[in-house]
Design a protein around this motif. Structure first.
Motif: not given
Length: 270
Positions: A35-42, A59-67, A89-93
């Motif tokens: 549901l989250v990935a459906a809109s290709s969020p940045g 995470a595997p569903r998000l784009g390579a440049n997603a934050r 590298s896209r993930i900040e904890w």
């Protein structure tokens, strides 16, 4: 909700992730991620991430440049989730309170939260914070459990533990995870937080486990229900777990077991 209801520490994170996640969370996590990935969020903010079930699915569903910023109030759970996820590298904890988010206004395309809103001490404030950090048109995607009577294993275990502690039965499951199920109240809380476009879908699934004993260990030792049992008498943790297992086996049998689970999935648009 009591303060003890929010404590996920000690052995709970590992038990929660290895037992509870496959039992009741994985299916809903996959749905929420889709549901989250459906809109290709940045940019995505996840609150109350727990042991990372949604993070691993999304995470595997998000784009390579997603934050992707992943937060939780409980540092032990966040540490466990980060270690389990591995390098990305896209993930900040970041340890963060969903009611006081340390982010700028309009910073994210999507805010998501899996089975966390029930733990918010002030849900309207939590929803208002989610709305604040969303850009105009952004979506707040989250889910909550339906009433305990619609969730077979949780209901059976709660009733079994009442026979162990008849004068002070542990009510964590009914009080907190399954205590925020009223769809009209959820809509009203979101409206008070400023959301005007709200959709709610009730989804039923089937929870499966190899044995009743495994289900009992998951609930009694992999959730804050363990804190509640030990607060009454720590010596009775194993006995209480066995009593829950016996009750489940009496209803579902001694082999593989399956029981209904049900949740509400909500999308609120800024």
């Amino acid at each position: 909700m009591t303060e003890r209801d929010k404590v996920f520490s000690g052995s709970i994170p590992k038990f929660y992730d290895t037992l509870m996640v496959p039992l009741i969370f994985e299916g809903y996590a996959a749905d929420l991620a889709a549901l989250v990935a459906a809109s290709s969020p940045g940019s995505v903010l996840e609150t109350a991430a727990g042991s990372g079930a949604v993070t691993r699915a999304l995470a595997p569903r998000l784009g390579a440049n997603a934050r992707y910023v992943v937060t939780d109030l409980n540092q032990p759970m966040l540490d466990y989730a980060a270690e389990r996820q591995g390098a990305d590298s896209r993930i900040e904890w970041k340890q963060a309170d969903a009611l006081h988010l340390p982010f700028d206004d309009a910073a994210f395309d999507v805010v998501c939260c899996q089975f966390g809103a029930m733990f918010f001490p002030d849900r309207v404030a939590g929803y208002a914070e989610a709305r604040r950090v969303l850009e105009p048109g952004g979506r707040f995607v989250f889910n909550v459990w339906d009433r305990i009577e619609k969730n077979a294993f949780a209901d059976e275990i709660t009733r079994a533990l009442a026979t162990v502690f008849p004068h002070d039965p542990p009510r964590f499951l009914a009080r907190t995870p399954h205590g925020y199920y009223d769809v009209a109240l959820i809509r009203d809380d979101l409206s008070r937080a400023g959301f005007t476009t709200i959709t709610i879908e009730t989804q039923e699934k089937l929870s499966r486990a190899a044995s009743a004993h495994g289900v009992a260990i998951a609930y009694c030792q992999g959730t804050p229900l363990r804190n509640e049992i030990e607060a009454r008498d720590a010596r009775l943790l194993e006995f209480a777990t066995q009593r829950a297992a016996q009750a489940l086996a009496g209803r579902y049998g001694n082999g593989p077991v399956a029981g209904k689970i049900q949740a509400h999935v909500i999308v609120a648009t800024r």
